[in-house]
Write an enzyme that holds these catalytic residues in place. Structure first.
Site, PDB file in Angstrom:
ATOM      1  N   VAL A  54       0.873  -1.174   0.000  1.00 44.89           N
ATOM      2  CA  VAL A  54       0.000   0.000   0.000  1.00 44.89           C
ATOM      3  C   VAL A  54       0.905   1.218   0.000  1.00 44.89           C
ATOM      4  O   VAL A  54       1.980   1.213   0.588  1.00 44.89           O
ATOM      5  CB  VAL A  54      -0.982   0.013   1.196  1.00 44.89           C
ATOM      6  CG1 VAL A  54      -2.010  -1.089   1.063  1.00 44.89           C
ATOM      7  CG2 VAL A  54      -0.258  -0.104   2.510  1.00 44.89           C
ATOM      8  N   SER A  55       0.478   2.262  -0.717  1.00 45.11           N
ATOM      9  CA  SER A  55       1.377   3.396  -0.907  1.00 45.11           C
ATOM     10  C   SER A  55       1.036   4.614  -0.065  1.00 45.11           C
ATOM     11  O   SER A  55       1.808   5.543   0.006  1.00 45.11           O
ATOM     12  CB  SER A  55       1.403   3.796  -2.388  1.00 45.11           C
ATOM     13  OG  SER A  55       0.117   4.152  -2.817  1.00 45.11           O
ATOM     14  N   LYS A  56      -0.119   4.615   0.558  1.00 45.74           N
ATOM     15  CA  LYS A  56      -0.517   5.779   1.354  1.00 45.74           C
ATOM     16  C   LYS A  56      -0.999   5.322   2.710  1.00 45.74           C
ATOM     17  O   LYS A  56      -1.531   4.224   2.859  1.00 45.74           O
ATOM     18  CB  LYS A  56      -1.638   6.543   0.652  1.00 45.74           C
ATOM     19  CG  LYS A  56      -1.242   7.091  -0.689  1.00 45.74           C
ATOM     20  CD  LYS A  56      -2.420   7.804  -1.325  1.00 45.74           C
ATOM     21  CE  LYS A  56      -2.032   8.321  -2.701  1.00 45.74           C
ATOM     22  NZ  LYS A  56      -3.167   8.949  -3.386  1.00 45.74           N
TER      23      LYS A  56
END
Length: 74
Positions: free
Chosen positions: A8-10
């Site tokens: 996941v990037s955020k």
């Protein structure tokens, strides 16, 4: 054995949906990264690849989908 990789990037993104999909695909173990896509070092991915065994399977999610793709690890 099927292993998976979750990224996941955020901070507001959650890995639960991805983990659920990996479990539905039969993954017994998964590795996680919480980083942006531009970061080159992915500790979780490196650990997943190192953990993989000949004859096992590596699972990942298709971008934009909750469906897990399963491929032989060797």
């Amino acid at each position: 054995m099927k292993i998976g990789y979750v990224r996941v990037s955020k901070q507001e993104q959650h890995e639960a949906l991805q983990i659920d999909s990996l479990q539905e695909a039969g993954c017994e173990k998964w590795f996680l990264d919480t980083i942006t896509g531009s970061k080159a070092e992915r500790k979780g991915l490196n650990e997943a690849l190192a953990y993989g065994r000949k004859g096992g399977y590596f699972c990942r999610l298709e971008v934009g989908s909750s469906k897990a793709l399963v491929a032989p690890a060797d």
